[in-house]
Enzyme design. Structure first.
Site, short mmCIF file in Angstrom:
data_model
loop_
_atom_site.label_atom_id
_atom_site.label_comp_id
_atom_site.label_asym_id
_atom_site.label_seq_id
_atom_site.Cartn_x
_atom_site.Cartn_y
_atom_site.Cartn_z
CB ALA A 67 -0.90 0.00 1.23
CD GLU A 110 -4.91 6.56 5.10
OE1 GLU A 110 -4.23 5.89 4.31
OE2 GLU A 110 -4.78 6.49 6.34
CD GLU A 130 16.82 8.26 3.65
OE1 GLU A 130 16.97 8.72 4.80
OE2 GLU A 130 17.08 8.90 2.61
#
Length: 171
Positions: A67, A110, A130
């Site tokens: 996701a 969200e 990262e």
């Protein structure tokens, strides 16, 4: 009136005045999120591709579906296509929408867009961000159910996406 309290990447912590259906105005603090895509990748043999991802906020590994956050100018489907490749190294010839879920409505706006991905192919693209540490896992549907039953999978987006796929007869 609203004000940004804190911002990180594309996510903001917002304090705003909200008028409730009772006509009372209250201060409400929410996380403003651009939305996400959740992908249920199904192999030709019917197995499910998952990721085992270290989640720094919990300081532990979570077994979950791939996701990611929708980027500026990106549709939920484009996000699903990008995230599937970035997190698993797979691309899919077909995607099917399973609708959406609202995971944290008490304090976050969200919306997670759910997709099934089929006709998978391995690609050379596997580019974690990262701050992501990811292992790719393939499980049978039975093994996936067993892990949910025994609290080895507790991720809500994974359970919701799997549930919607099953309720709609895709699994």
């Amino acid at each position: 009136m609203s004000k940004i309290i804190h911002q990180w990447k594309s996510i903001s912590l917002i304090e705003e005045s909200v008028t409730l259906p009772t006509n009372i105005t209250v201060k409400h603090t929410k996380i403003q999120h651009p939305g996400a895509a959740v992908i249920l990748p199904i192999t030709s043999s019917g197995n499910i591709i998952l990721i085992n991802q270290f989640r720094p906020s919990l300081k532990k590994w979570l077994l979950e579906l791939p996701a990611g956050t929708i980027e500026v100018g990106e549709t939920p489907l484009q996000c699903a296509e990008r995230e599937l490749e970035e997190e698993t190294g797979y691309s899919a010839a077909s995607f099917h929408s399973l609708g959406q879920v609202t995971p944290l409505a008490g304090f976050c706006d969200e919306i997670q867009h759910l997709f099934i991905a089929r006709n998978l192919s391995l690609t050379t693209r596997f580019e974690c961000d990262e701050d992501e540490v990811i292992e790719v896992i393939e499980l049978s549907l039975e093994a996936l159910h067993d892990k949910i039953r025994h609290d080895q999978i507790t991720d809500t987006k994974t359970i919701a996406c799997l549930s919607k796929a099953q309720l709609r007869g895709y699994l």
